[in-house]
Design a protein around this motif. Structure first.
Motif, mmCIF file in Angstrom:
data_model
loop_
_atom_site.group_PDB
_atom_site.id
_atom_site.type_symbol
_atom_site.label_atom_id
_atom_site.label_comp_id
_atom_site.label_asym_id
_atom_site.label_seq_id
_atom_site.Cartn_x
_atom_site.Cartn_y
_atom_site.Cartn_z
ATOM 1 N N LEU A 63 0.851 -1.182 0.000
ATOM 2 C CA LEU A 63 0.000 0.000 0.000
ATOM 3 C C LEU A 63 0.890 1.237 0.000
ATOM 4 C CD1 LEU A 63 -2.763 -0.994 2.593
ATOM 5 C CD2 LEU A 63 -2.957 -0.928 0.094
ATOM 6 N N PRO A 64 0.791 2.065 -1.057
ATOM 7 C CA PRO A 64 1.661 3.241 -1.128
ATOM 8 C C PRO A 64 1.356 4.246 -0.023
ATOM 9 C CG PRO A 64 0.003 3.279 -2.885
ATOM 10 C CD PRO A 64 -0.107 1.954 -2.219
ATOM 11 N N ASN A 68 5.874 3.960 3.774
ATOM 12 C CA ASN A 68 6.131 2.659 3.147
ATOM 13 C C ASN A 68 6.833 2.896 1.814
ATOM 14 O OD1 ASN A 68 6.132 -0.084 2.713
ATOM 15 N ND2 ASN A 68 3.985 -0.189 2.083
ATOM 16 N N PRO A 69 8.144 3.090 1.822
ATOM 17 C CA PRO A 69 8.878 3.447 0.593
ATOM 18 C C PRO A 69 8.674 2.415 -0.509
ATOM 19 C CG PRO A 69 10.280 3.692 2.518
ATOM 20 C CD PRO A 69 9.039 2.993 2.983
ATOM 21 N N PHE A 70 8.573 2.905 -1.731
ATOM 22 C CA PHE A 70 8.383 2.025 -2.887
ATOM 23 C C PHE A 70 9.642 1.202 -3.132
ATOM 24 C CE2 PHE A 70 8.570 1.115 -7.452
ATOM 25 C CZ PHE A 70 7.342 0.508 -7.650
ATOM 26 N N SER A 157 4.739 0.101 -12.943
ATOM 27 C CA SER A 157 4.350 0.417 -11.569
ATOM 28 C C SER A 157 5.300 1.441 -10.958
ATOM 29 C CB SER A 157 4.339 -0.860 -10.726
ATOM 30 O OG SER A 157 5.616 -1.482 -10.758
ATOM 31 N N GLU A 158 6.538 1.407 -11.410
ATOM 32 C CA GLU A 158 7.527 2.360 -10.915
ATOM 33 C C GLU A 158 7.116 3.800 -11.228
ATOM 34 O OE1 GLU A 158 12.420 2.878 -11.042
ATOM 35 O OE2 GLU A 158 11.399 1.602 -12.501
ATOM 36 N N PRO A 165 -3.004 -4.660 -7.691
ATOM 37 C CA PRO A 165 -4.229 -4.076 -8.253
ATOM 38 C C PRO A 165 -4.601 -2.700 -7.705
ATOM 39 C CG PRO A 165 -4.821 -5.589 -6.508
ATOM 40 C CD PRO A 165 -3.310 -5.604 -6.586
ATOM 41 N N HIS A 166 -3.643 -1.922 -7.192
ATOM 42 C CA HIS A 166 -3.987 -0.598 -6.671
ATOM 43 C C HIS A 166 -4.538 0.266 -7.807
ATOM 44 C CE1 HIS A 166 -3.607 3.318 -4.666
ATOM 45 N NE2 HIS A 166 -3.625 2.614 -3.538
#
Length: 254
Positions: A63-64, A68-70, A157-158, A165-166
């Motif tokens: 979950l962004p 919560n770093p990518f 996604s980056e 599925p966000h």
């Protein structure tokens, strides 16, 4: 005559791993080639599958948020190996640091399914085409170039600092394409991916691939998917794969 199910659609977005490229052969053969001779009897196909599934679990649970770093797919592939080695009772130094980097890079070198490049080329006659994948940007660029896939756009996604599925991934792709969700169709070999896109207003194209579907065929949700998937291409349908998608949406080759 082309199938009318995607009337109004201007672009197709494609899941990549499993849908467009066949990840299993190259990953399995590289694991076997790099493993020490004493570990040649390890079930490397199962190891590869669990490595792949760990990525799906990671993406589905991410979950962004500022706290919560990518983490890129390459980073996950690298970071998830120690736990897998432990699960298979293998020592932590089974692969050297340089070999681990080779294994991570292997995901950049996957071979497309035989129908992929030709099918995409034909679909481009009617639609804009875009990758829409959880793979990081450099990985998708390598797959597009090395596989001669010819995509018009690469949506990673980056780009959106989130994973499918966000919703931000699907909506981000629409924004990049300058289109509304109803003008885009998502093509994938995974009904979970298509269900998320469908919920947001995308049209959907199911491309069945061997051993890729994670929903059980005897589940109710699998049967119900046939009611909302706009175009369903099974393994035994015509040419199969993206060539058959092109046959349905562009027309048979003369």
């Amino acid at each position: 005559m082309p199938d009318p199910s995607l009337t109004g659609v201007k672009a197709l977005t494609f899941d990549i791993f499993g849908t467009v490229v066949n990840w299993r052969p190259h990953i399995i053969s590289t694991l076997r080639a790099l493993a020490p001779p004493t570990f040649k009897e390890v079930d490397w196909p199962l190891f590869a599958l669990k490595w792949r599934l760990s990525h799906g679990k990671f993406c589905g649970s991410y979950l962004p948020s500022p706290s919560n770093p990518f983490k890129t797919t390459d980073s996950h592939h690298r970071d998830s190996l120690p736990a897998l080695l432990t699960e298979f009772s293998l020592p932590p130094d089974t692969f050297s640091p340089s070999q681990i980097e080779l294994l991570v890079q292997t995901w950049h070198e996957l071979t497309p399914w035989p129908d992929s490049a030709a099918g995409i080329a034909r679909l481009k006659k009617r639609f804009r085409t875009a990758m829409l994948s959880d793979g990081n940007k450099s990985c998708l660029e390598d797959l597009n170039r090395n596989g001669h896939l010819g995509y018009d756009e690469i949506c990673s996604s980056e780009d959106f600092k989130a994973y499918k599925p966000h919703p931000s991934v699907y909506f981000g792709a629409c924004q990049k394409l300058g289109l509304e969700p109803k003008e885009v169709a998502m093509a994938a070999a995974h009904l979970g991916d298509l269900a998320a896109a469908h919920k947001l207003g995308f049209k959907t194209v199911y491309v069945e691939r061997p051993d890729e579907e994670r929903w059980s065929l005897d589940e109710e949700r699998y049967e119900r998917a046939k009611e909302w998937v706009d175009l369903w291409v099974g393994l035994d349908d015509g040419k199969g794969g993206l060539e058959e998608v092109a046959n349905r949406l562009v027309g048979e080759e003369e």
